[in-house]
Scaffold this motif. Structure first.
Motif, PDB file in Angstrom:
ATOM      1  N   ASP A  14      89.476  -9.951 -55.953  1.00  0.00           N
ATOM      2  CA  ASP A  14      88.546 -10.095 -54.836  1.00  0.00           C
ATOM      3  C   ASP A  14      87.622 -11.293 -55.041  1.00  0.00           C
ATOM      4  OD1 ASP A  14      89.649  -7.891 -53.658  1.00  0.00           O
ATOM      5  OD2 ASP A  14      88.067  -6.493 -54.272  1.00  0.00           O
ATOM      6  N   LYS A  15      87.133 -11.469 -56.261  1.00  0.00           N
ATOM      7  CA  LYS A  15      86.250 -12.611 -56.526  1.00  0.00           C
ATOM      8  C   LYS A  15      87.005 -13.927 -56.380  1.00  0.00           C
ATOM      9  CE  LYS A  15      84.431 -11.343 -60.559  1.00  0.00           C
ATOM     10  NZ  LYS A  15      83.488 -11.394 -61.715  1.00  0.00           N
ATOM     11  N   TYR A  18      87.553 -14.641 -52.674  1.00  0.00           N
ATOM     12  CA  TYR A  18      86.280 -15.056 -52.076  1.00  0.00           C
ATOM     13  C   TYR A  18      85.999 -16.523 -52.380  1.00  0.00           C
ATOM     14  CZ  TYR A  18      81.262 -15.066 -51.074  1.00  0.00           C
ATOM     15  OH  TYR A  18      80.012 -15.355 -50.569  1.00  0.00           O
ATOM     16  N   LYS A 115      79.412 -12.500 -58.170  1.00  0.00           N
ATOM     17  CA  LYS A 115      80.054 -13.492 -57.315  1.00  0.00           C
ATOM     18  C   LYS A 115      80.378 -14.738 -58.141  1.00  0.00           C
ATOM     19  CE  LYS A 115      78.069 -16.561 -54.649  1.00  0.00           C
ATOM     20  NZ  LYS A 115      78.959 -17.740 -54.791  1.00  0.00           N
ATOM     21  N   GLU A 118      81.614 -20.902 -55.722  1.00  0.00           N
ATOM     22  CA  GLU A 118      82.575 -21.410 -54.735  1.00  0.00           C
ATOM     23  C   GLU A 118      82.667 -22.926 -54.882  1.00  0.00           C
ATOM     24  OE1 GLU A 118      82.006 -19.610 -50.708  1.00  0.00           O
ATOM     25  OE2 GLU A 118      80.373 -18.559 -51.745  1.00  0.00           O
TER      26      GLU A 118
END
Length: 264
Positions: A14-15, A18, A115, A118
């Motif tokens: 999932d991370k 993302y 998180k 990015e």
């Protein structure tokens, strides 16, 4: 099994998903070798938030993703380089050492934080000769890729890399390398980025001391004139009819005001 349980493998997936989605929303960056060094090219609508920067004498930095996140990495790299260059010797600061530092930090954040960052980063170092050049691409999870000749990241990176592979050749002139980079960044049948939205820089091995040089203004215009099909000129904004300032704040990829947190 407790309600809401997720396996470690699922959390990591999932991370990763993302982070990939956030990076893909930014515009692609191309880094490639030419006969006298390394070229960086990035479409960038902001004149204030740079995606391409200098780290040290022979080392350049490029990134895509969230500006506030990769700016922290850039500043940390500068501090690392300054401290090591002062403590030991300037020649002891290398692109590989900086790439290892970033890999360690990115990997730790990916595994320990809720998180992941990015961001995707390139660290490039120009050598005394072409054989001494190095391009390291780092992903959000701390993986390091030693690229040869060229690298692409962000946006439609896979398609951009394919177009680079088709056009790239060794020992190109700077004008030819810029032509290849612009062709790779342009979708088939699409328009090239306007001059006013191009961020271009080089690590030129022939320069004394600091090798990084940002190409802007007349210098970039002359270089673009040597390419086969120069990109369109930047459009001049129409005069305001309400007496407001003609200079608007920098905007992000979707046209919203860029506060530094949007993907670049």
């Amino acid at each position: 099994m407790p309600f809401g349980y997720a396996s470690p493998e699922q959390i990591m997936r999932d991370k990763a998903d993302y982070a990939r989605k956030g990076i893909a929303r930014g515009r692609s960056v191309v880094v490639l070798q030419y006969v006298d060094g390394i070229l960086f090219v990035a479409p960038n609508p902001s004149r204030a938030l740079h995606k391409i920067s200098e780290i040290y004498d022979r080392i350049g930095f490029a990134a895509v993703g969230r500006y506030n996140e990769f700016e922290e990495l850039r500043l940390g790299g500068i501090r690392y380089a300054d401290i090591n260059g002062y403590t030991y010797d300037r020649s002891d600061v290398t692109g590989r050492g900086l790439a290892n530092l970033y890999a360690s930090n990115l990997g730790r954040i990916f595994t320990e934080s809720i998180k992941s960052l990015e961001v995707e980063v390139v660290v490039a170092e120009v050598g005394e000769t072409k054989d001494g050049d190095a391009i390291y691409r780092l992903t959000f999870d701390g993986s390091v890729f030693d690229e040869h000749g060229f690298a692409a990241m962000g946006g439609q990176a896979e398609a951009v890399s394919t177009r680079l592979k088709e056009r790239y050749r060794e020992s190109m002139s700077l004008a030819d390398a810029l032509e290849v980079a612009l062709a790779a960044l342009t979708e088939p049948g699409g328009e090239r980025p306007p001059v006013g939205q191009l961020e271009v820089a080089v690590l030129d091995r022939n320069r004394e001391h600091r090798k990084f040089l940002r190409l802007t203004g007349a210098r970039l215009d002359r270089l673009l004139a040597q390419t086969t099909t120069p990109p369109p000129a930047a459009a001049t904004p129409p005069p305001s009819s309400e007496g407001t300032s003609p200079e608007a704040p920098p905007t992000g990829p979707e046209g919203d005001v860029d506060d530094g947190s949007s993907p670049l």
